[in-house]
Design a protein around this motif. Structure first.
Motif, mmCIF file in Angstrom:
data_model
loop_
_atom_site.group_PDB
_atom_site.id
_atom_site.type_symbol
_atom_site.label_atom_id
_atom_site.label_comp_id
_atom_site.label_asym_id
_atom_site.label_seq_id
_atom_site.Cartn_x
_atom_site.Cartn_y
_atom_site.Cartn_z
ATOM 1 N N LEU A 26 29.318 -11.089 -8.119
ATOM 2 C CA LEU A 26 28.440 -9.931 -8.258
ATOM 3 C C LEU A 26 28.649 -9.265 -9.627
ATOM 4 N N ASN A 27 29.889 -9.190 -10.054
ATOM 5 C CA ASN A 27 30.199 -8.565 -11.351
ATOM 6 C C ASN A 27 29.759 -9.405 -12.536
ATOM 7 N N ARG A 28 29.996 -10.715 -12.421
ATOM 8 C CA ARG A 28 29.856 -11.556 -13.602
ATOM 9 C C ARG A 28 28.619 -12.427 -13.639
ATOM 10 N N VAL A 61 25.708 -12.332 -11.114
ATOM 11 C CA VAL A 61 24.408 -11.893 -10.600
ATOM 12 C C VAL A 61 23.706 -11.081 -11.673
ATOM 13 N N LEU A 120 23.791 -2.377 -9.227
ATOM 14 C CA LEU A 120 24.768 -2.974 -10.145
ATOM 15 C C LEU A 120 24.944 -2.130 -11.396
#
Lengths: 127, 258, 228
Positions: free
Chosen positions: B252-254, B256, B77
């Motif tokens: 996933l972007n915001r 995790v 990430l």
């Protein structure tokens, strides 16, 4: 290995002291080029800013000279070497006396012991 | 950047991929051995079917292996790629292995049919190789595998998004299952509405002769009635799964965190 | 420049960071010290865009931190980061493909400096070699900000020494802002300009390393002990 530094003195000062000692011992000759700030930092494992300060301090004392575009050089003045030696000598003696007095040896005994040591073995160990 | 991600994901799966392909050949080999032992060549077909149907699981499992490789520290990430590219790379690489494996299975099936048909072990209309059915089987398996894969991706993202909330952390699996069941329930409810049923029936395409067949997974249902296939449910479910993929990327972007 | 403004991070009722206000100036090297659970790692992950603050904000070079901050920040994490099935060379190629500022020349120099074997699988590397590879990957980037989370974890003194030398050789002093969290202060101390102690999610103390020796005659280690 990276060297260890004492805690009581700034690191830039300790590196300056080391260079002076090497100069007095003849490990660095007059007029010799010193490593660049970066090289010196890598050798000693310290921040280059610290070496910058070390060189600045040595320059202020007149021990080194910075030539533009060429680097930092040890002074060529022999007088300076003699002067530095006297200074180091005085510091060592002072520390020696302090230690001896610390363990309760009288001044007269100190001179006797030193004379005896000098005659007996022909050499005295410093530090 | 994207080619770099694909390359990395491919390297992560490479050894498993060889292992899998060898396993497929081994299972087929077992089939041949059994067939030879009993002297009945058609016995190889159950093994072939087993290989085919395991493909539905192959794609999601490959993807989970790829996701698992990132879980430790979630360093992936720390990237400018963003969720869509990160996840798309995983899907494409999994799909690559899936397709290779499916082609291998098709080749094995063709070889087997070519041996079996002249010998009369298997009956097909006019004794021809059933290309059309085979093609539909491939499409069906791919659709099923993608269904599980996209859901897996989305639920994986939900699971890891809940990491930041200690009070639900312990029951994360429960939450994930609840989310899935909730979507299934909604879909089932929607499909019961007469208006929607009418709408779906309004556009059909005929693909084969009479007879009614139906297949589906969970709430999703596709049916062919008298050879007619409904088009709207297909379009809608494709759109829905794209939305699910984008939702996973958004999570996933915001949401995790590491 | 890195700026944390009123940053709080909550995990349920537990506060990992508690109203932190800190400024890290461009081109300086900072050490962050503190026991396990003091919030060091959380702070680094936040600056790397991997953890989001519950309250407050983090700015790096005038930009609000989100996932895309990876463009400007090279982050060494204490866990993960390496893929066991990839070789050293494949790891380098992967990093080169992901970060525009990755310098292949620097990576080659570091490969030699760290004495790593390019065809070895990372799973086969010793802990010390893995630590060196991680550092190689991060130092090869010419990013304005370097975050090193526990770069010495589990490494023996000889390796720690190599790493310190690597830092001095490959950091662009005066341009890169570097933050290092560590338990092992001894080797790294001469490289640091400032040190910050975190404790239970708060800034406990802060000092200038050389001034500390000059004014109080203390090393950072002694200072750290005197603060507990």
């Amino acid at each position: 290995m990276t060297e260890e530094f004492q805690t009581s003195k700034p690191i830039y000062r300790q590196i300056a002291d080391r260079i002076i000692q090497q100069f007095v011992r003849g490990e660095i000759s007059p007029g010799e080029k010193l490593p660049s700030v970066r090289e010196m930092a890598i050798q000693s494992g310290v921040n280059p800013n610290t070496i910058q300060r070390t060189y600045g301090e040595l320059e202020r004392m007149g021990v080194v000279e910075t030539k533009r575009g060429q680097g930092t050089f040890m002074t060529e003045q022999i007088e300076m070497k003699r002067q530095l030696r006297t200074e180091i000598q005085r510091e060592m003696i002072e520390m020696f006396i302090q230690n001896m007095r610390g363990i309760g040896v009288e001044d007269r005994e100190i001179t006797e012991a030193v004379e005896q040591a000098l005659m007996g073995k022909g050499r005295a160990e410093n530090d | 950047m994207f080619p770099g991600l694909l390359r990395k994901d491919f390297l992560l799966i490479k050894n498993y991929a060889w292992l899998w392909l060898i396993l497929v050949l081994a299972v087929y080999g077992c089939g041949l051995a059994v067939a030879a032992y009993y002297g009945e060549f058609f016995l190889v077909f159950p093994f072939l079917f087993f290989i085919y149907f395991f493909h539905v699981a192959l794609l999601p499992i490959t993807e989970m292996i790829l996701l698992k490789a990132e879980e430790k520290g979630q360093y992936w990430l720390h990237s400018t790629a963003g969720g869509v590219k990160l996840l798309l790379s995983k899907i494409l690489v999994s799909l690559f292995l899936f397709i290779i494996s499916l082609i291998l299975a098709d080749v094995l099936a063709l070889i087997s049919l070519n041996i079996a048909l002249p010998q009369g072990f298997i009956n097909t209309p006019e004794g021809e190789i059933p290309y059309k059915e085979g093609f539909l089987l491939n499409i069906g398996l791919t659709a099923g595998a993608l269904y599980f894969t996209i859901w897996g991706l989305f639920l994986w993202a939900v699971y890891h998004s809940l990491n930041a909330y200690p009070f639900i952390k312990k029951i994360r699996w429960g939450v994930v299952i609840a989310v899935y069941l909730f979507f299934q329930w909604i879909t089932a409810k929607l499909l019961q509405i007469p208006f929607i049923q009418k709408w779906f029936a309004s556009w059909t395409v005929n693909i084969s002769e009479s007879g009614t067949r139906a297949w589906g997974i969970g709430g999703m249902h596709f049916s062919i009635e008298n050879g007619d296939i409904q088009i709207w449910p297909i379009i809608l479910s494709i759109l829905f799964h794209i939305a699910l993929f984008l939702a996973a990327a958004w999570l996933l972007n915001r949401k995790v965190e590491v | 420049m890195i700026e944390l403004r009123n940053v709080t991070k909550e995990y349920g009722k537990r506060k990992a960071l508690h109203d932190i206000n800190l400024r890290f100036e461009t081109g300086k090297i900072y050490g962050i010290l503190g026991p396990n659970g003091s919030g060091k790692s959380t702070m680094m992950k936040m600056a790397a865009g991997l953890v989001f603050p519950s309250k407050g904000e983090i700015m790096i070079n005038g930009r609000l931190v989100d996932r895309h901050i990876a463009r400007d920040v090279a982050y060494l994490s204490s866990e993960g980061m390496l893929y066991p099935s990839l070789t050293v060379e494949q790891m380098i190629q992967f990093f080169a493909s992901q970060y525009e500022d990755f310098s292949m020349n620097k990576a080659e120099e570091l490969l030699e400096f760290m004495s790593l074997e390019r065809h070895q699988k990372t799973a086969k590397l010793s802990k010390g070699q893995q630590g060196r590879l991680k550092l190689l990957l991060v130092l090869s980037r010419e990013a304005p900000v370097l975050l090193l989370d526990e770069p010495f974890l589990g490494l023996d003194p000889m390796v720690r020494d190599t790493i310190v030398k690597g830092l001095v050789s490959f950091i662009d002093f005066g341009k890169q802002t570097v933050i290092i969290t560590t338990h092992e202060i001894t080797e790294i101390e001469p490289v640091l300009e400032e040190a910050i102690i975190l404790d239970e999610g708060r800034v406990h103390a802060r000092c200038h390393v050389e001034a500390l020796r000059e004014e109080e005659g203390l090393s950072v280690l002694q200072w750290l002990k005197s603060n507990y």
